[in-house]
Write a protein that holds these residues in place. Sequence first.
Motif, PDB file in Angstrom:
ATOM      1  N   GLY A  71      -8.560   0.475  -0.555  1.00 17.90           N
ATOM      2  CA  GLY A  71      -7.121   0.226  -0.543  1.00 17.90           C
ATOM      3  C   GLY A  71      -6.709  -0.914   0.344  1.00 17.90           C
ATOM      4  N   VAL A 122       0.835  -1.198   0.000  1.00 18.28           N
ATOM      5  CA  VAL A 122       0.000   0.000   0.000  1.00 18.28           C
ATOM      6  C   VAL A 122       0.874   1.255   0.000  1.00 18.28           C
ATOM      7  CG1 VAL A 122      -1.668   1.317   1.359  1.00 18.28           C
ATOM      8  CG2 VAL A 122      -1.960  -1.137   1.063  1.00 18.28           C
ATOM      9  N   ALA A 132      -6.434  -2.145  -2.845  1.00 18.71           N
ATOM     10  CA  ALA A 132      -5.472  -1.293  -3.553  1.00 18.71           C
ATOM     11  C   ALA A 132      -5.034  -1.936  -4.856  1.00 18.71           C
ATOM     12  CB  ALA A 132      -4.262  -1.026  -2.656  1.00 18.71           C
TER      13      ALA A 132
END
Length: 732
Positions: free
Chosen positions: A480, A427, A554
Amino acid sequence: MEGGDKNGQEPRGQSQASGTGPPWSQESSPEEGLPTEWSRDWSLTRRVLLAVSLFSLLLGSSVLWVYIFRNCGPRPCETPVCLDLLAQYQASGNTSEAPCTDFFSFACERAKRISNSFQALAKENKKRLKRLLEDPESWHQGSGEEKAFQFYHSCMDTDAIEAAGAGPLTQVIEELGGWHISGNWTSFDFNQTLRLLMSQYGHFPFFKAYLRPHPASPHTPVIQIDQPEFDIPLKQEQEQKIYAQIVREYLTYLNRLGTLLGGDPIKVQQHASLSITITSQLFQFLSPLEQREARDKLFHMVTINQLQEMAPAIDWLSCLQATFTPMSLSPSQPLVVQDLDYLRNMSQLIEEMLLKHRDFLQSHMILGLVGTLSPALDSKFREARRELRQKLRELTERPPLPDHPRWAKCVEEAGTFFEPTLAALFVHEAFGPGIRSAAMELFTEIKDALVTRLRRLPWIREETRKEVQNRVTQLQVTMGAPDWALKRELARQEYSDIQLGPNFLQSVLSCVRSLRARKVWSFLQPLPRHRWLVSPWGVNAYYSIPDHEVVFPAGLLQPPFFHPDYPRAVNFGAAGSIMAHELLHVFYQLLLPGGCPDCDTRALQEALLCLERHYAALPLPSGTSFSGSSTLLENAADVGGLAIAFQAYSKSLLQNRGETKLPNLDLNPHQLFFRSYAQVMCREPSAEHSQDTHSPPSLRVHGPLSNTPDFARHFRCPRGTLMNPSSHCQLW
């Protein structure tokens, strides 16, 4: 002087009595006093000059408007990410196909093969993880990150794995009491062996057991017992010839495993044959899904004590307690059971085998474990399993296995066992605050478009409309990664229960035990957080019913589906349509029979029937099939998702300036929106998932687009072509 000439003389013909008109109305014409013929010629000349002047003005205005249009209209996006996207679109599409007759081929065909956008994105995400795992500056010594990197590199150390050979597996078999094939059989306690297989090795030879939220509210954690997953692709209705060929291939594989482990060939043949017999009998006990649905017996709630009475061969309390430590189980512990009839028959078969063929039952359990552990063994075991899978795919007419390099397998394993660590790294690398903010902004626009659309649905009455709008308002969204994936202290946790070495197999087994303990621990939290069904680098969005939450990992919000620098048409057409599709899952219940008592049932059923007929009229690729009734809900979400995303995009164009386009693609922004939607659906049709609730990929493109009048308008499709039928369905 005002009203006079420069000599102070009175102009000729000026009226002396009136001074009220404008000055030019009081003056004589320039040609006054000249011959009449000359006056007519001059008047004609003046009209010609005026016409020429007007023409020049119009021509200049046209040039100016062209200049303004070219410079103030959509500008070409020539950033690196846009040029990469352009290359992908040019490589995956076949522009020789007419978009009005076969838009799927127009967008997805690639040298007579179909590109697979999701598969390509998943591979790119794994490559990113690979780069992180191979970068010595990505991790900190002494942290949990270090163990993740050590595991990956031990997985990649094939020389060490080859040198260890079958030794690590032989040690595991001896810990289980040995087996008769190799002549080292020392003892056999069935439930003790089963308990070890489930708790220490993650192998479930007769059934599956796992934790999940309770299917009914309040969705508290519960142990679910399911049918087993068989190693061979048997089906309830399979041709006898194909069935016999599958059995022969599997028998060859089991014989090969026994030989690799030093077994006597004659004994190996006997034990392998009886193992297949056990598998076949267990398979016959399965109740098909359709039968259980018809009897309304998808799930049963029983206690451990009740299950013990129904299936006494298994020591349920002991086996489940060992598997789900540190849970504290008792005989009154409730369980969710998928197929009680199967468990009864399975228990009876085990009791018979324990009376007559105890050693064969032990061999059956160990052979299954070897198959489970084979990815962590040397190349002889891995190649044996790969050949089996390849031959079984040929027999069941499935495409051959794709190439799967060693690094990809090691990335997958590291991601499974060290997800918190790799999630934070991924991430941080691929989904920074700017990307997340842009994705949330897109989601908000999609959600607002859905709320607006709900106000206009003719089949929802006011009471239900308020209720569904409240559900949209209360919906949670995670974009995400989960919060825990972003906390560095969790990413660097010590994994103190993981012991790497002395060989790769032992490292894998230690990771299996640690992962199971972490999963159980997460379920035991007083306020358990939402448990993601995919990794943050995964490419599948979903809606969680128990948590009333939509999740967009994500890994999905990456090129070619999303990037803040893309033209808005791309982001709305690709990521936006995915978001809208998942939002519509919230309303699946309304579309089911009896699911919306306050709705206009007749109007709703007419719209659904229209949609089912619409899809049934679309041509299918050869060799594929689909069920209009079983795919209806997903078809409805596809159609609605596209309509909502297009509505949101149209509103965005009105409210924002500066739309861009891809250079040299010959698509205006609206056409690019539809092209980007189709790109999401690019993949080969699959015959592997007979229970798939989605239509074949070409129908997921043609179905929604041909039901969208704006598509036909922007691509100028003649009425009556595939993509511009004479009528459309008004569900959403």
